[in-house]
Write a protein that holds these residues in place. Structure first.
Motif, PDB file in Angstrom:
ATOM      1  N   HIS A  12      -4.094   9.960  -6.527  1.00 13.60           N
ATOM      2  CA  HIS A  12      -3.219   9.419  -5.874  1.00 13.60           C
ATOM      3  C   HIS A  12      -1.449  10.057  -5.718  1.00 13.60           C
ATOM      4  O   HIS A  12      -0.809  10.283  -5.165  1.00 13.60           O
ATOM      5  CB  HIS A  12      -3.141   8.305  -5.616  1.00 13.60           C
ATOM      6  CG  HIS A  12      -2.597   7.879  -4.428  1.00 13.60           C
ATOM      7  ND1 HIS A  12      -2.284   6.110  -3.452  1.00 13.60           N
ATOM      8  CD2 HIS A  12      -2.354   8.254  -2.947  1.00 13.60           C
ATOM      9  CE1 HIS A  12      -2.015   6.016  -2.405  1.00 13.60           C
ATOM     10  NE2 HIS A  12      -1.938   8.156  -2.038  1.00 13.60           N
TER      11      HIS A  12
ATOM     12  N   ARG B 189       0.908  -0.859   0.316  1.00 13.72           N
ATOM     13  CA  ARG B 189      -0.320  -0.271  -0.467  1.00 13.72           C
ATOM     14  C   ARG B 189       0.674   1.008   0.075  1.00 13.72           C
ATOM     15  O   ARG B 189       1.627   1.078   0.966  1.00 13.72           O
ATOM     16  CB  ARG B 189      -0.734   0.081   1.015  1.00 13.72           C
ATOM     17  CG  ARG B 189      -2.603  -1.057   1.432  1.00 13.72           C
ATOM     18  CD  ARG B 189      -2.438  -1.122   2.065  1.00 13.72           C
ATOM     19  NE  ARG B 189      -1.524  -1.930   3.232  1.00 13.72           N
ATOM     20  CZ  ARG B 189      -2.188  -3.029   4.284  1.00 13.72           C
ATOM     21  NH1 ARG B 189      -3.280  -2.064   5.167  1.00 13.72           N
ATOM     22  NH2 ARG B 189      -1.115  -3.221   5.424  1.00 13.72           N
TER      23      ARG B 189
ATOM     24  N   GLU C 130       0.298   4.858   0.244  1.00  6.09           N
ATOM     25  CA  GLU C 130       0.389   5.196   1.754  1.00  6.09           C
ATOM     26  C   GLU C 130       1.444   4.679   3.235  1.00  6.09           C
ATOM     27  O   GLU C 130       1.927   5.367   3.929  1.00  6.09           O
ATOM     28  CB  GLU C 130      -1.264   5.677   1.783  1.00  6.09           C
ATOM     29  CG  GLU C 130      -2.307   4.832   1.801  1.00  6.09           C
ATOM     30  CD  GLU C 130      -2.898   3.750   1.168  1.00  6.09           C
ATOM     31  OE1 GLU C 130      -1.745   3.640  -0.047  1.00  6.09           O
ATOM     32  OE2 GLU C 130      -3.907   4.330   0.924  1.00  6.09           O
TER      33      GLU C 130
ATOM     34  N   ASN D 119      -4.823  -5.648  -4.273  1.00  3.04           N
ATOM     35  CA  ASN D 119      -5.096  -6.165  -3.073  1.00  3.04           C
ATOM     36  C   ASN D 119      -4.916  -7.305  -2.050  1.00  3.04           C
ATOM     37  O   ASN D 119      -4.368  -7.935  -2.189  1.00  3.04           O
ATOM     38  CB  ASN D 119      -6.052  -7.589  -4.191  1.00  3.04           C
ATOM     39  CG  ASN D 119      -7.281  -7.968  -3.907  1.00  3.04           C
ATOM     40  OD1 ASN D 119      -7.465  -7.635  -2.108  1.00  3.04           O
ATOM     41  ND2 ASN D 119      -8.382  -8.737  -4.354  1.00  3.04           N
TER      42      ASN D 119
ATOM     43  N   VAL E  42      -7.357  -2.581   0.832  1.00  2.00           N
ATOM     44  CA  VAL E  42      -7.046  -1.800  -0.416  1.00  2.00           C
ATOM     45  C   VAL E  42      -6.997  -2.592  -1.738  1.00  2.00           C
ATOM     46  O   VAL E  42      -6.465  -3.317  -1.701  1.00  2.00           O
ATOM     47  CB  VAL E  42      -5.274  -1.095  -0.333  1.00  2.00           C
ATOM     48  CG1 VAL E  42      -5.163  -1.066  -2.128  1.00  2.00           C
ATOM     49  CG2 VAL E  42      -5.434   0.238   0.708  1.00  2.00           C
TER      50      VAL E  42
ATOM     51  N   HIS F 218      -7.379  -2.411   6.867  1.00  6.53           N
ATOM     52  CA  HIS F 218      -6.712  -1.444   5.466  1.00  6.53           C
ATOM     53  C   HIS F 218      -6.813  -1.867   5.075  1.00  6.53           C
ATOM     54  O   HIS F 218      -5.737  -1.770   3.776  1.00  6.53           O
ATOM     55  CB  HIS F 218      -5.998  -0.386   6.440  1.00  6.53           C
ATOM     56  CG  HIS F 218      -5.660   0.583   5.924  1.00  6.53           C
ATOM     57  ND1 HIS F 218      -6.013   1.748   5.086  1.00  6.53           N
ATOM     58  CD2 HIS F 218      -4.340   1.070   5.218  1.00  6.53           C
ATOM     59  CE1 HIS F 218      -5.812   2.147   4.505  1.00  6.53           C
ATOM     60  NE2 HIS F 218      -4.613   1.888   4.025  1.00  6.53           N
TER      61      HIS F 218
ATOM     62  N   SER G  51     -11.119   2.861  -7.524  1.00  2.90           N
ATOM     63  CA  SER G  51     -11.717   1.840  -6.724  1.00  2.90           C
ATOM     64  C   SER G  51     -13.243   0.947  -8.073  1.00  2.90           C
ATOM     65  O   SER G  51     -13.770   1.029  -8.848  1.00  2.90           O
ATOM     66  CB  SER G  51     -12.434   2.667  -6.013  1.00  2.90           C
ATOM     67  OG  SER G  51     -13.619   3.089  -5.714  1.00  2.90           O
TER      68      SER G  51
ATOM     69  N   ARG H 139      -7.433  -1.188  -5.434  1.00  2.00           N
ATOM     70  CA  ARG H 139      -7.372  -0.609  -6.186  1.00  2.00           C
ATOM     71  C   ARG H 139      -6.821  -0.885  -8.256  1.00  2.00           C
ATOM     72  O   ARG H 139      -5.932  -2.132  -7.763  1.00  2.00           O
ATOM     73  CB  ARG H 139      -6.441   1.362  -6.219  1.00  2.00           C
ATOM     74  CG  ARG H 139      -6.835   1.537  -4.882  1.00  2.00           C
ATOM     75  CD  ARG H 139      -6.429   1.849  -4.392  1.00  2.00           C
ATOM     76  NE  ARG H 139      -6.369   3.034  -2.523  1.00  2.00           N
ATOM     77  CZ  ARG H 139      -5.404   2.957  -1.808  1.00  2.00           C
ATOM     78  NH1 ARG H 139      -4.669   3.373  -1.963  1.00  2.00           N
ATOM     79  NH2 ARG H 139      -5.943   3.790  -0.850  1.00  2.00           N
TER      80      ARG H 139
END
Lengths: 472, 229
Positions: free
Chosen positions: A468, A382, A384, A431, A440, A438, A460, A442
């Motif tokens: 992003h 991920r 972030e 995925n 994700v 959390h 999404s 995308r």
């Protein structure tokens, strides 16, 4: 071995400490007294006040009558005690056995040190030089017992001698008021005609014990060194902490530099004599009517020098907001380590004026610690979470496989895509994260805006589009 | 020759039109077209002013330089000051930058940005400083230029171009505009050289995904990456 003791009596510690801050600003021309508020008596005074006729033990009213512009300072026990500890700390470098005789005296055991210094005269010379650095007034005297030394120092004999018979004669000449005896006992003794120590010692201990209480007998025994004087010797503290009372309250932070310099100088001496450095110092500003302000000044490269700490604190003071005037300062450090000198390379052509750690501490002092960080990687798909900002610290980056193309800038939060873009590359599906709340899912694409900017966008599962990152 | 002129020439403050200073390959920008235009590459010290819209590849243009400089001055620092968004460490790591010698300074006040830039430049322990600062005055740039010379450091200023911006006393000024295969660029000012006409810097060799081949009009799905954890 014949025991010999040296007593140092400091009659005006608090005043000396305060006036030292203002040396060279004409304090010699003004009368200062320190008044014990409970007894309402002058307990310390400077030379100018003395020449105006003010004496110790005078009431405040009479003292004020004797001089028009009398400066009055309230007596504070902790200032005196703190200063006494400083002096003991500095004397500890040259003499081993120091004992506190609170609140105004230090007792040194001399006879063990004579072998090292080769005689009393040489020892006293070294001691005198060390005391000169402290800029305080003192009286001194030697004695064959601690109490005898104290008595002679308090009457201001200012003599250093190891002649037993001469010292004994000096003690005998003292009057009873010079003894540290209870007032009742002194009165009782004077009523039966005993005025001096000689009179007192002429009477046999057995007779005295019958008429007076045990304390007097103990006192005489200790004075004549026939009884041992119990004492606890001083051990210097491991860490540095110093409290400084200001002579007047300061509102402007720039004026704080002068007293700070005094504190940092003692810190430098403390660290240098132990060959230590420290990475952080804590400053505490005591504010009138407000809780004290704490502030920490750090130096990535450990430092002991006064000038360096002063320039770092100057930067910190620029951003310091005072709520009310400051009346005292405290400087402490509790994290010291042995100094290991840095070795700059002699042969590299590029010679910086500042080392890397010094630069970082300079920036941190001015901008705050949160303004500086080091980009770091965490092994996670991920984006972030993979990108983390670490505070500056020695931490090796983990090595991890890096995948596909990633943008140079990330938005703090993905924001909804509100512009028409052309998808150039993709998709790249993420995925993951279903195990730690959390998740994700995308589909990432690389897109180009009509203005030619390269964006990192994702879709999404709900078919919403987000921006992003930016391939700057 | 006039002694004053000779003195200035010896101090490298004066240059002659026919003279072309060939810089060493060590400063290579990583893009052969740009190297050719700059006769070697970016200057070894001084201030480089880059005018560019945000997000077209202006930071990527500097990436090979940053890696090369980091390898050359291995213990020195690379500093980013006041980036407009969070710098993605994944991208830096992907390009081979050592993050241990990289520091980001995040501050918003102009005064603090300039102060920290100057401190970093003159410290002598940084090899490259990147700063995102839009408005700069001539005196401020002059000061940064002196600081960069003192610390033998190079400063890249990334700014968005404005029509009315004054020419600043920098070592090199570049103007960038987007292009489908990379960047369209123009040297607008250069110490010891002439400004150039516009030229293209192709960037496909590093980022084939971030370019549009002129023939390609459709979306490519050749290399679908997929990471399922």
């Amino acid at each position: 071995m014949q025991s010999l003791w040296l007593y140092l009596y400091f009659p005006s510690l608090q005043l000396d400490t305060l006036l030292e801050q203002m040396r060279g600003q004409g304090v010699e021309e003004r009368a200062y007294v320190v008044v014990d508020q409970q007894a309402n008596r002058v307990c310390q005074l400077n030379a100018f006040a003395y020449s105006a006729g003010i004496r110790l033990g005078m009431g405040l009213a009479s003292a004020a009558l004797l001089h028009r512009d009398l400066q009055v300072i309230a007596y504070q026990d902790d200032v005196t005690q703190g200063r006494l500890e400083d002096i003991a700390n500095s004397l500890y470098l040259i003499t081993s056995d120091i004992c506190f005789f609170k609140p105004h005296g230090l007792l040194l055991r001399v006879h063990h040190m004579l072998g090292l210094y080769g005689g009393l005269k040489a020892y006293w010379q070294v001691l005198k030089n060390q005391l000169a650095e402290q800029h305080v007034h003192y009286h001194y005297a030697t004695g064959y017992s601690p109490l005898a030394a104290e008595m002679l120092a308090r009457v201001g004999k200012n003599c250093v001698s190891d002649d037993q018979s001469w010292l004994h004669k000096q003690v005998l000449n003292c009057v009873l008021e010079d003894c540290q005896l209870d007032n009742n006992v002194t009165n009782k003794l004077s009523r039966v005609g005993i005025k001096t120590v000689a009179d007192l010692l002429a009477i046999s201990l057995h007779d005295l014990a019958q008429r007076f209480d045990n304390n007097l007998a103990t006192y005489i025994g200790r004075l004549t060194a026939s009884l041992a004087h119990p004492m606890v010797f001083y051990h210097p503290p491991e860490y540095f902490s110093r409290y400084l009372e200001l002579l007047y309250e300061i509102e402007n932070t720039q004026f704080l530099l002068n007293p700070l310099q005094q504190l940092f100088r003692t810190l430098e001496t403390f660290l240098r004599t132990r060959d230590l450095i420290t990475h952080a110092v804590q400053l505490r500003f005591y504010q009138r009517d407000h809780p004290p302000l704490e502030c920490q000044i750090g130096s990535q490269q450990g430092e002991y020098k006064m000038a360096v700490w002063l320039s770092l604190s100057r930067l910190k003071l620029e951003s310091l907001q005072l709520n009310s005037p400051i009346y005292a300062l405290n400087l402490s450090t509790n994290n010291t380590q042995v100094r290991s000198p840095e070795r700059p390379d002699f042969f590299t052509g590029k010679q910086g004026t500042v080392s890397r750690l010094k630069l970082l501490s300079l920036l941190q002092a001015k901008l705050g610690e949160q303004a500086l960080y080091q980009p770091r990687l965490v092994d996670d798909f991920r984006p972030e979470l993979a990108v983390q900002a670490a505070k500056l610290a020695k931490q090796g980056n983990i090595t991890m496989p890096l995948y596909a193309l990633r943008p140079s800038f990330l938005l703090p939060q993905p924001c909804p895509l509100q512009k028409k873009v052309r998808l150039i590359h993709g998709p790249e599906r993420l995925n993951t994260g279903w195990w730690d709340h959390h998740p994700v899912i995308r589909d990432y694409f690389i897109a180009r805006t009509p203005q030619g900017q390269w964006w990192w966008v994702f879709k999404s599962p709900e078919q919403h589009w987000y921006l992003h990152g930016i391939f700057s | 020759m006039n002694p004053i002129l000779e003195h200035l020439k010896n101090k490298n403050l004066l240059w002659q039109g026919q003279q072309r200073i060939l810089q060493s390959d060590a400063n290579s920008t990583g893009f052969s077209d740009l190297d050719e235009q700059l006769q070697g590459g970016f200057p070894d010290q001084g201030v480089v002013d880059i005018h560019s819209p945000f997000g077209i590849g202006e930071l990527r243009l500097l990436c090979p330089t940053l890696v090369l400089r980091q390898q050359r001055y291995d213990e020195s620092l690379l500093i980013f000051i006041a980036p407009p968004l969070t710098i993605n460490s994944e991208m830096l790591g992907e390009f081979g930058l050592n993050l241990e010698h990289t520091v980001v300074i995040q501050t918003s006040s102009v005064h603090e940005v300039l102060w920290s830039t100057e401190q970093c430049l003159k410290s002598g322990c940084c090899h490259t400083v990147l700063v995102w600062q839009q408005d700069l005055e001539i005196a401020q740039v002059k000061r940064l230029q002196l600081a960069a010379e003192k610390g033998q450091c190079v400063l890249f200023m990334l700014r968005q171009s404005k029509a009315d911006s004054l020419p600043l006393p920098v070592t090199l000024a570049l103007k960038l505009t987007p292009h489908t295969r990379g960047l369209n660029s123009q040297i607008t000012k250069r110490k010891g050289g002439w400004p150039s006409g516009p030229f293209i810097i192709p960037m496909q060799q590093y980022w084939p995904e971030l370019s549009i081949a002129d023939s390609a009009q459709i979306l490519h799905f050749e290399h679908p990456h997929s990471h399922v954890g």
